[in-house]
Motif scaffolding. Structure first.
Motif, PDB file in Angstrom:
ATOM      1  N   SER A 153       0.843  -1.191   0.000  1.00 25.39           N
ATOM      2  CA  SER A 153       0.000   0.000   0.000  1.00 25.39           C
ATOM      3  C   SER A 153       0.874   1.235   0.000  1.00 25.39           C
ATOM      4  O   SER A 153       2.028   1.190   0.425  1.00 25.39           O
ATOM      5  N   CYS A 154       0.328   2.312  -0.507  1.00 25.52           N
ATOM      6  CA  CYS A 154       1.062   3.580  -0.458  1.00 25.52           C
ATOM      7  C   CYS A 154       0.078   4.724  -0.498  1.00 25.52           C
ATOM      8  O   CYS A 154      -1.025   4.588  -1.026  1.00 25.52           O
ATOM      9  N   THR A 155       0.493   5.832   0.075  1.00 22.12           N
ATOM     10  CA  THR A 155      -0.317   7.049   0.028  1.00 22.12           C
ATOM     11  C   THR A 155       0.207   7.938  -1.094  1.00 22.12           C
ATOM     12  O   THR A 155       1.406   8.184  -1.183  1.00 22.12           O
ATOM     13  N   GLY A 197      -6.283  -8.506  -5.521  1.00 20.50           N
ATOM     14  CA  GLY A 197      -7.325  -7.516  -5.300  1.00 20.50           C
ATOM     15  C   GLY A 197      -6.679  -6.148  -5.200  1.00 20.50           C
ATOM     16  O   GLY A 197      -5.544  -6.029  -4.717  1.00 20.50           O
ATOM     17  N   ALA A 198      -7.355  -5.111  -5.682  1.00 16.97           N
ATOM     18  CA  ALA A 198      -6.786  -3.757  -5.615  1.00 16.97           C
ATOM     19  C   ALA A 198      -7.903  -2.743  -5.414  1.00 16.97           C
ATOM     20  O   ALA A 198      -9.022  -2.918  -5.924  1.00 16.97           O
ATOM     21  N   VAL A 199      -7.573  -1.682  -4.695  1.00  8.62           N
ATOM     22  CA  VAL A 199      -8.575  -0.667  -4.377  1.00  8.62           C
ATOM     23  C   VAL A 199      -7.871   0.665  -4.116  1.00  8.62           C
ATOM     24  O   VAL A 199      -6.694   0.679  -3.728  1.00  8.62           O
ATOM     25  N   VAL A 200      -8.585   1.760  -4.369  1.00  4.93           N
ATOM     26  CA  VAL A 200      -8.089   3.104  -4.019  1.00  4.93           C
ATOM     27  C   VAL A 200      -9.079   3.705  -3.025  1.00  4.93           C
ATOM     28  O   VAL A 200     -10.284   3.722  -3.278  1.00  4.93           O
ATOM     29  N   VAL A 201      -8.556   4.182  -1.909  1.00  8.10           N
ATOM     30  CA  VAL A 201      -9.409   4.714  -0.841  1.00  8.10           C
ATOM     31  C   VAL A 201      -9.036   6.171  -0.589  1.00  8.10           C
ATOM     32  O   VAL A 201      -7.850   6.524  -0.611  1.00  8.10           O
ATOM     33  N   ASN A 202     -10.049   6.990  -0.357  1.00  4.95           N
ATOM     34  CA  ASN A 202      -9.810   8.406  -0.091  1.00  4.95           C
ATOM     35  C   ASN A 202      -9.193   8.580   1.298  1.00  4.95           C
ATOM     36  O   ASN A 202      -9.734   8.083   2.275  1.00  4.95           O
ATOM     37  N   GLY A 203      -8.065   9.253   1.346  1.00  2.00           N
ATOM     38  CA  GLY A 203      -7.394   9.478   2.637  1.00  2.00           C
ATOM     39  C   GLY A 203      -6.077   8.733   2.697  1.00  2.00           C
ATOM     40  O   GLY A 203      -5.835   7.812   1.915  1.00  2.00           O
ATOM     41  N   PRO A 204      -5.213   9.150   3.615  1.00  2.00           N
ATOM     42  CA  PRO A 204      -3.910   8.475   3.741  1.00  2.00           C
ATOM     43  C   PRO A 204      -4.062   7.062   4.283  1.00  2.00           C
ATOM     44  O   PRO A 204      -5.035   6.757   4.982  1.00  2.00           O
ATOM     45  N   CYS A 205      -3.081   6.204   3.995  1.00  6.11           N
ATOM     46  CA  CYS A 205      -3.175   4.800   4.387  1.00  6.11           C
ATOM     47  C   CYS A 205      -3.236   4.635   5.909  1.00  6.11           C
ATOM     48  O   CYS A 205      -3.831   3.679   6.397  1.00  6.11           O
TER      49      CYS A 205
END
Lengths: 279, 329
Positions: free
Chosen positions: B206-208, B238-246
């Motif tokens: 993961s990365c921000t 599996g992959a996803v982008v989430v709003n906000g820092p990790c």
């Protein structure tokens, strides 16, 4: 037939070292004596004015850069590559660099990020400076003032596994970095193994202490850990990107290069003057 | 034979091996290079919804609320896809394989997460001081690995869906010296060393990425195939982008942040692989594997299921940990 492997191995000897793009260059750095006039504040909020004491001089950072620019800061600064972050300067991609005096562990926790090499002649000199100039005597592990040079020496030898004074980098009797020359302090400097391009610039600054006698280029959280009986702390170390992003570390009171030489040949002797006080 | 000839012949002995034995024999029909397309940026609420889903791969096929010009109607609801549970085939020798997807900058920090295959661990084999928890050996043939990179799409050098690229660019200073710059903005923190790191075999990465001042600007994420499972030649993820820092992701980012990414060839979660992940996160791998050896390694080494010298009792374990026994629904 036996001679073939020998001939093959000799191919390595055809390398011509003059093809290296890196050179050693030498010159001087000058700082106005006025830089030594600073104010410090002790733990009881007493303010002291110190004038002309070379022991207050912080580490000098010199870099070799492709060029310099105006307008990014109040002072002339190295040109940078692309800005990759909204919160950080671009990288200067320096060709090389060196220091004149550097941050060093002073053997006591109180001295983490407060000791610069090339400024003191003896243990007594360090003790005198902190007790009588900064008005903050160096305290030992028990919280008592360090009473003598012998006690200081013994602690240094213990904590660092030293055997001789020669190993104590911040004590260099007769070998201080700077000498007085009229209105300036002057030091000889060599920048070893720098990448060379005709027209490159030598630029730098001196990190002068804050009112609490701290240096913005030193990170107290870095460095080798000390686990010595009940003492547990890190010795402090320079940030690793000082020349890459100097703007992050140059603060009020620091003196920055305003006469910036360019080098046309590796034999050119440069003279950098850190004549601009950043307010 | 002279000694010089013997020496040369000895050197040639190293040339009788081409390392093909460590590459998967089985070649699936799945493409080795895939372009996933546009991915939405989930809110933390949506992300929690995904994590609670029993069929996360189906949930991902839906659309996020946000719309991207030109992609209206691409997914139900009009926005880009929510997330991805995908599969990659093994690339040819000497060719980089992997997947790419894009997302639009939100104007703030976003967290990109990829989790390849299920889990991997190193078996504890010490005769003295063995860590019972890790005594049962992992099946190393079913593990794969993905390395993640990401940055502005404008710096990406690859051709999505055709070949993989990178974010390496060049800067020429005022004196004409060229400097190589890595424009990748996806810097991994392994927990061991700062800045650039890699998750390792089958481990989540993961990365921000800070998109401040770049709202609506396209970013590309590269999921670079590092290794493909040897047992089936299919690398699932599996992959996803989430709003906000990790660091804002609840409970941190672990193997259990995205579940069920280990898939059968052609789709569908490998039965019980989500429970293997659960056992891994609960640090109960030994019990899980001893109860379900088909999920870890059919060949049980002697003593691998003993805890402090006592034999393993499956019935007791399953009664105490019903969700860690595969036959329990």
């Amino acid at each position: 037939m036996h001679i073939l492997p020998l001939l093959v191995s000799l191919v390595g000897c055809a390398y011509e070292e003059t093809a290296l793009e890196h050179v050693d260059i030498a010159g001087t750095v000058k700082i106005p004596k006025e830089a030594l006039n600073i104010e410090v504040i002790d733990n009881d909020d007493n303010v002291y004015v110190i004038e002309g004491d070379i022991r207050t001089l912080g580490p000098v950072y010199l870099g070799v850069f492709p060029g310099v620019q105006e307008g990014a800061y109040a002072y002339t600064s190295p040109e940078t590559g692309p800005v990759l972050s909204a919160t950080e300067d671009g990288d200067t991609y320096p060709y090389g660099g060196t220091t004149v005096g550097r941050m060093e562990f002073g053997c006591y926790e109180q001295l983490v990020c407060k000791m610069v090499t090339g400024r003191f002649t003896s243990f007594d000199d360090v003790l005198d400076f902190h007790a009588n100039v900064l008005h903050e005597p160096i305290l030992n592990q028990q919280g008592l003032p360090v009473g003598s040079a012998e006690e200081y020496r013994e602690t240094c030898y213990d904590v660092n596994n030293y055997a001789t004074d020669f190993e104590v980098d911040f004590i260099k009797e007769g070998r201080l970095d700077f000498k007085e020359d009229g209105d300036y302090l002057v030091a000889d400097v060599e920048i070893l193994h720098t990448y060379f391009k005709e027209g490159m610039s030598i630029w730098g600054w001196v990190d002068m202490p804050s009112r609490t006698f701290d240096f913005s280029t030193c990170d107290a959280g870095q460095g080798t850990p000390v686990n010595f009986y009940d003492q547990q702390y890190t010795r402090g170390a320079n940030y690793s990107n000082l020349l890459n992003q100097p703007g992050k570390y140059i603060q009020g009171g620091d003196w920055v290069a305003d006469e910036i030489p360019t080098i046309e040949s590796a034999d050119d002797k440069f003279e950098v003057v850190l004549g601009f006080k950043n307010e | 034979m002279s000694s010089a000839r013997l020496f040369l012949l000895a050197l040639l002995a190293g040339c009788d091996r081409n390392a093909s034995d460590i590459l998967p024999d089985y070649k699936s029909d799945l493409p080795p290079v895939v372009n996933i397309g546009e991915m939405g940026v989930l809110t933390m609420g949506e992300f929690a919804e995904l994590q609670a889903e029993l069929s996360p791969w189906d949930w991902c096929e839906g659309a996020t609320g946000g719309e991207i010009p030109g992609l209206e109607g691409e997914y139900p609801g009009g926005g880009p896809r929510r997330c991805i549970y995908g599969e990659l085939g093994a690339p040819e020798l000497g060719v980089n394989g992997g997947a790419t997807f894009n997302f639009a900058g939100t104007g703030g920090e976003v967290c990109v997460i990829v989790d390849p295959e299920a889990v991997f661990w190193s078996a504890s084999i010490a005769e003295i001081g063995r860590k019972d928890e890790w005594a049962y050996p992992d099946d190393t043939l079913d593990d794969g690995d993905i390395d993640m990179y990401g940055g502005l799409s404008s710096y990406y050098t690859g051709s999505p869906g055709i070949d993989l690229g990178d974010f390496i660019g060049f800067y020429t200073d005022s004196l004409g010296r060229t400097v190589e710059i890595d424009y990748s903005e996806c810097k991994m923190d392994s927990g061991y060393i700062s800045d650039v790191a890699r998750g390792g075999r089958a481990a989540v990465e993961s990365c921000t990425i800070d998109t401040t001042g770049r709202e609506g600007v396209s970013f590309t994420v590269v999921l670079d195939t590092f290794s493909v499972p040897l047992n089936d030649g299919v690398l699932s993820f599996g992959a996803v982008v989430v709003n906000g820092p990790c660091e804002n992701v609840p409970n941190g980012i672990t193997e259990c942040t995205l579940r069920g990414e280990s898939q059968e060839t052609g789709g569908g979660m490998i039965t019980c692989s989500d429970r293997l992940e659960e056992a891994f996160c609960a640090e109960n791998v030994q019990g899980f594997c001893c109860a379900n050896p088909e999920m870890c390694n059919e060949v049980v080494p002697e003593g691998a299921c003993e805890v402090e010298g006592q034999p393993f009792d499956r019935d007791v374990f399953c009664a105490e940990n019903p969700t860690l026994c595969c036959e329990n629904e």
